[in-house]
Design an enzyme around this catalytic site. Structure first.
Site, mmCIF file in Angstrom:
data_model
loop_
_atom_site.group_PDB
_atom_site.id
_atom_site.type_symbol
_atom_site.label_atom_id
_atom_site.label_comp_id
_atom_site.label_asym_id
_atom_site.label_seq_id
_atom_site.Cartn_x
_atom_site.Cartn_y
_atom_site.Cartn_z
ATOM 1 C CD GLN A 1 -32.851 4.888 33.467
ATOM 2 O OE1 GLN A 1 -32.119 5.886 32.614
ATOM 3 N NE2 GLN A 1 -32.583 4.443 33.472
ATOM 4 N N GLY B 1 -27.604 3.076 27.158
ATOM 5 C CA GLY B 1 -28.310 4.775 27.671
ATOM 6 C C GLY B 1 -28.473 5.354 29.213
ATOM 7 C CG HIS C 1 -35.312 3.996 26.052
ATOM 8 N ND1 HIS C 1 -35.621 2.484 26.206
ATOM 9 C CD2 HIS C 1 -34.925 4.552 27.400
ATOM 10 C CE1 HIS C 1 -35.675 2.567 27.333
ATOM 11 N NE2 HIS C 1 -35.221 3.186 28.019
ATOM 12 C CD GLU C 2 -31.247 6.661 27.856
ATOM 13 O OE1 GLU C 2 -31.622 6.750 29.093
ATOM 14 O OE2 GLU C 2 -31.430 5.005 27.739
ATOM 15 C CB CYS D 1 -35.406 0.221 30.808
ATOM 16 S SG CYS D 1 -34.778 2.198 31.604
ATOM 17 C CG LEU D 2 -29.232 0.698 32.439
ATOM 18 C CD1 LEU D 2 -28.362 1.522 32.405
ATOM 19 C CD2 LEU D 2 -28.863 -0.861 32.676
ATOM 20 C CG HIS E 1 -35.643 7.301 30.762
ATOM 21 N ND1 HIS E 1 -36.440 7.108 31.613
ATOM 22 C CD2 HIS E 1 -34.998 6.717 29.670
ATOM 23 C CE1 HIS E 1 -36.115 5.083 31.767
ATOM 24 N NE2 HIS E 1 -35.114 5.614 30.544
HETATM 25 NI NI NI Z 1 -34.422 3.631 29.695
#
Ligand code: NI
Length: 170
Positions: A51, A46, A136-137, A94-95, A140
């Site tokens: 991000q 995701g 989660h996304e 998380c990236l 963000h």
């Molecule tokens: Ni994330």
């Protein structure tokens, strides 16, 4: 398509609230394509627009397993309209917080309204990994990170590590 740079904590973009997308046009679709390419290359399941420094309510997800056909999903202006009382725990990463993983408990099923990449209104009832990933996304887009759900001690420890790392890089 081109790969974008993924922002890492403590980048301030990751703590800001994103604006709704007003027009699903070629530019928006191009960004979604770039986000998908960036997510697959990472690799991740995701990725949300903030991000990559774009403060718009857009995200991409693909929770298909390795070896399975790709299942890219694009969500524009996603809105969580229902969440189950039943909870599920997944180890999240998380990236934007590389190589850090913790268990997070969230509603097991959610209903989300959104626009697809053609700008059409859609609704999805998600469960399992997709439900967790969607939450989660969507977080963000409101400047919320999964580490906000872990203990303060653990969160402060990981923040400290990444603040130090950002100073070394800069
Ligand atoms: Ni994330």
């Amino acid at each position: 398509m081109s790969k974008l740079d993924i922002l890492i904590i403590p980048d301030r973009h990751l703590r800001q609230v994103c604006e709704p997308v007003t027009k699903v046009d070629g530019e928006a679709r191009r960004l979604l394509d770039d986000m998908l390419e960036t997510m697959y290359a990472a690799p991740g399941i995701g990725l949300a627009a903030p991000q990559v420094g774009v403060m718009r309510r857009m995200l991409v997800i693909d929770v298909s397993r390795e070896g399975e056909p790709k299942q890219p999903h694009c969500f524009i202006n996603p809105k969580l309209v229902w969440a189950s009382e039943q909870l599920a725990t997944y180890q999240e990463g998380c990236l934007s917080i590389p190589d850090y993983y913790e268990d997070v408990e969230r509603p097991a099923r959610v209903r989300v309204e959104y626009l697809d990449r053609d700008g059409a209104e859609q609704e999805i009832v998600a469960e399992g990994l997709l439900a967790t990933c969607l939450q989660h996304e969507i977080d963000h887009l409101d400047g919320v990170l999964f580490i906000d759900y872990i203990s303060r001690l653990k969160r402060e420890r990981v923040m400290k590590k990444f603040i130090k790392r950002s100073k070394n890089v800069a």
